[in-house]
Design a protein around this motif. Structure first.
Motif, PDB file in Angstrom:
ATOM      1  N   CYS A  72       0.869  -1.179   0.000  1.00  0.00           N
ATOM      2  CA  CYS A  72       0.000   0.000   0.000  1.00  0.00           C
ATOM      3  C   CYS A  72       0.902   1.224   0.000  1.00  0.00           C
ATOM      4  CB  CYS A  72      -0.901   0.000   1.231  1.00  0.00           C
ATOM      5  SG  CYS A  72      -1.981  -1.422   1.359  1.00  0.00           S
ATOM      6  N   GLY A  74       0.082   4.081  -2.080  1.00  0.00           N
ATOM      7  CA  GLY A  74      -0.640   5.231  -2.619  1.00  0.00           C
ATOM      8  C   GLY A  74      -0.081   5.686  -3.945  1.00  0.00           C
ATOM      9  N   ASN A  75       0.091   6.978  -4.088  1.00  0.00           N
ATOM     10  CA  ASN A  75       0.588   7.556  -5.331  1.00  0.00           C
ATOM     11  C   ASN A  75       2.064   7.925  -5.247  1.00  0.00           C
ATOM     12  OD1 ASN A  75      -1.854   7.384  -6.752  1.00  0.00           O
ATOM     13  ND2 ASN A  75      -2.622   9.177  -5.664  1.00  0.00           N
ATOM     14  N   ARG A  82       2.531  -1.011 -10.794  1.00  0.00           N
ATOM     15  CA  ARG A  82       1.247  -0.639 -10.200  1.00  0.00           C
ATOM     16  C   ARG A  82       0.347  -1.859 -10.210  1.00  0.00           C
ATOM     17  NH1 ARG A  82       0.299   3.893  -7.386  1.00  0.00           N
ATOM     18  NH2 ARG A  82      -1.850   3.735  -7.997  1.00  0.00           N
ATOM     19  N   GLU A  84      -3.521  -3.246 -10.178  1.00  0.00           N
ATOM     20  CA  GLU A  84      -4.947  -2.976 -10.311  1.00  0.00           C
ATOM     21  C   GLU A  84      -5.771  -4.192  -9.883  1.00  0.00           C
ATOM     22  OE1 GLU A  84      -5.624   0.100 -10.974  1.00  0.00           O
ATOM     23  OE2 GLU A  84      -3.561   0.564 -11.513  1.00  0.00           O
ATOM     24  N   SER A  88      -8.355  -3.358  -2.853  1.00  0.00           N
ATOM     25  CA  SER A  88      -8.264  -1.916  -3.085  1.00  0.00           C
ATOM     26  C   SER A  88      -7.108  -1.163  -2.428  1.00  0.00           C
ATOM     27  CB  SER A  88      -9.586  -1.245  -2.743  1.00  0.00           C
ATOM     28  OG  SER A  88      -9.902  -1.446  -1.395  1.00  0.00           O
ATOM     29  N   THR A  91      -1.535  -0.954  -3.899  1.00  0.00           N
ATOM     30  CA  THR A  91      -1.287  -0.130  -5.087  1.00  0.00           C
ATOM     31  C   THR A  91      -0.107  -0.607  -5.923  1.00  0.00           C
ATOM     32  OG1 THR A  91       0.083   1.361  -3.774  1.00  0.00           O
ATOM     33  CG2 THR A  91      -2.255   1.940  -4.019  1.00  0.00           C
ATOM     34  N   HIS A  92       0.805  -1.355  -5.320  1.00  0.00           N
ATOM     35  CA  HIS A  92       2.006  -1.801  -6.018  1.00  0.00           C
ATOM     36  C   HIS A  92       2.260  -3.273  -5.708  1.00  0.00           C
ATOM     37  CE1 HIS A  92       2.482   2.555  -5.921  1.00  0.00           C
ATOM     38  NE2 HIS A  92       3.267   2.401  -6.980  1.00  0.00           N
TER      39      HIS A  92
END
Length: 117
Positions: A72, A74-75, A82, A84, A88, A91-92
């Motif tokens: 996890c 985020g951005n 990444r 998908e 949820s 993220t990576h």
């Protein structure tokens, strides 16, 4: 309710037994991140959390010689794939093939995920 350790034993049995040392290396690093780290074995994966989930670890479904690690992050602008397809907050992701893959770079990513949780 099943014993959580039984989930781990099942995940790393048979043809996936060779992945157990990689799993143990990841978990050892996570435990050192802080006293608030909680390891939560599930049927298909192991979640690592603090106030919220920051890592998941599980045997790769498509390659029996790899462990998948979801983070996890985020951005954060980092050079990791990444994700998908994980749940949820993840993220990576990356794939690990040997315990030495849990190197200083990966330890920094784990530290970052921990700090963001």
């Amino acid at each position: 309710m099943r014993n959580p350790e039984a989930f781990i034993e099942n995940q790393y049995s048979g043809s996936r037994a060779g992945l157990r040392p990689i799993y143990e290396a990841v978990i050892a690093v996570c435990r050192k991140l802080g006293d608030d780290v909680v390891i939560v074995p599930k049927k298909e994966y192991v979640m690592v959390r603090r106030t919220k989930q920051f890592v998941i670890v599980f045997p790769c479904q498509t390659n029996p010689n790899q462990l998948e690690l979801g983070l996890c992050l985020g951005n954060q602008p980092i050079a990791l794939e990444r994700s998908e397809s994980f749940n949820s907050p993840i993220t990576h992701r990356l794939h690990l093939s040997k315990p030495s893959d849990v190197d200083l770079t990966l330890q920094k990513y784990l530290q970052l995920a921990y700090s963001l949780a």
